[in-house]
Design an enzyme around this catalytic site. Sequence first.
Site, PDB file in Angstrom:
ATOM      1  CD  GLU A 154      -2.824   1.043   0.331  1.00  0.00           C
ATOM      2  OE1 GLU A 154      -3.537   0.038   0.193  1.00  0.00           O
ATOM      3  OE2 GLU A 154      -2.882   2.041  -0.405  1.00  0.00           O
ATOM      4  CE  LYS A 210       4.896   1.649   2.054  1.00  0.00           C
ATOM      5  NZ  LYS A 210       3.656   1.578   2.733  1.00  0.00           N
ATOM      6  N   GLY A 263       9.550  12.446   9.117  1.00  0.00           N
ATOM      7  CA  GLY A 263       9.063  11.736  10.292  1.00  0.00           C
ATOM      8  C   GLY A 263       7.839  10.948   9.905  1.00  0.00           C
ATOM      9  CB  CYS A 266       5.470   5.178   6.691  1.00  0.00           C
ATOM     10  SG  CYS A 266       3.831   4.493   6.890  1.00  0.00           S
ATOM     11  NE  ARG A 336       1.605   6.838  13.525  1.00  0.00           N
ATOM     12  CZ  ARG A 336       1.224   6.025  12.546  1.00  0.00           C
ATOM     13  NH1 ARG A 336       1.491   4.743  12.610  1.00  0.00           N
ATOM     14  NH2 ARG A 336       0.586   6.485  11.497  1.00  0.00           N
TER      15      ARG A 336
END
Length: 451
Positions: A154, A210, A263, A266, A336
């Site tokens: 994704e 990915k 940041g 991911c 995050r």
Amino acid sequence: MKPNISVLGTGYLGVTHAAGLAEMGFDVIGVDVDAAKVARLARGEVPFHEPGLDDLVRTHTESGRLRFTTDHSEAAAFADVHFLSVGTPQSADGEAADLRYVDAAIDMLAPHLNRPCLVVGKSTVPVGTAARLTDRLTALAPAGHTVELAWNPEFLREGHAVADTIAPDRIVVGVGSDVAEKLLREVYADILERGTPFLVTDLATAELVKVAANSFLATKISFINAMAEVCEAAGADVTTLARALGHDARIGHRFLHAGVGFGGGCLPKDVRAFRARARELGGEGAAALLGEVDSINVRARARTLDLVRDSLGGEPAGHRIAVLGAAFKPGTDDVRDSPALAVATAVARAGAEVTVYDPMVRSAGAAACPGLTFSGSLEAAVTDADLVLLLTEWEEFRMADPRLLAAWVRTPRLVDGRNALDHQAWAAAGWSVRAPGRAPVAGQPSRDGAA
Ligand code: UDX
């Protein structure tokens, strides 16, 4: 007949994927072990901010096309295709990905799979995980080898998740059979009809696409941040450099904004996990490259603190500093691995009195960010500040009138950690300006004496 779908894991990726498939006309069941989250979603409430997702979830929970459960046996009985979209955070004790949620999802679902079906991994995993999970699935599922595993990474971006799900720029599937490919073509039929590229490959390549994509984006950002270090030393200007580079179509303008670095949930952890996996596989070149990408990114945060020191002409201790932005990027409330919060916390640790304002993040927990006070408005945050530090480039900050802000602060000093503001306009309003990769700009005394 359209295949029925289950989506395991109702985080960011899972909810968006489940709602997107319901929008495309599928009957979808979302599964999560968190009963409170499932109850909220079942009422049509999304537990995080994502433009357009609330509406989509509400519409389809009401239409009955989208429901949520904690019961894996219900999902197994219902669905022909099970998407796996649980989190793969960084391990507590190193750089590698923590696969416990992926393994647990398979362990909870597989014993209920007593008819042929397809399990499709969407989570970002180290290459080789899909092969391992295939063995686990066939060993645990009563339907054995008639349960197949595929991988379908994704690429959605926070803030654009709905559009990225309904109209992605490509679909990549790693499959082991024509049956799996056919089923995935059915799932994505609407998207494929519009001519969206559909790449069919093996499991390992699909897993790698990915992490390679995210690593490339991270490399681009760290490249320009490394150039920012050189520009500062040479007296050159990194924003003009980036603009000039970007006109070369092979390079492009995007992901070439120098600043406080990347940041989010991911990029940072994917770069680290890929580095760890590359090292395990003997890919020393990739591991070394990714290690440098990560260090440049970490350094960008420290260098922003140095700019604060330069601007103040000494340590931040005893100064009142207004931090603009807490989210890891504009358009989201996600903090995050947020560079903004990391830098704000470092400034507070250095002794400054730090007030943070973010249009969407109203607190971040005293435990996570000791020493930060959150304020409810831009004006309240900057009033009497000795320095304004921009760390997330929200539109509200880009549009802010530097003359107005100059009247609110104690001293008009700006550190633009995102290179997002018009420095000449701010200097004309009396501000001294520092920014990564650029020469200092001195504030010009205002003609009307306001600053
Ligand atoms: C990213 C990938 O873009 C997406 O394809 C993947 O599926 C998940 O990870 P996201 O985490 O939503 O998406 O954020 P992205 O828009 O990629 O930004 C990542 C970070 O890089 C942000 O902190 C952003 O501020 C920073 N960034 C981006 C820069 O510092 N400079 C840039 O030029 C671009």
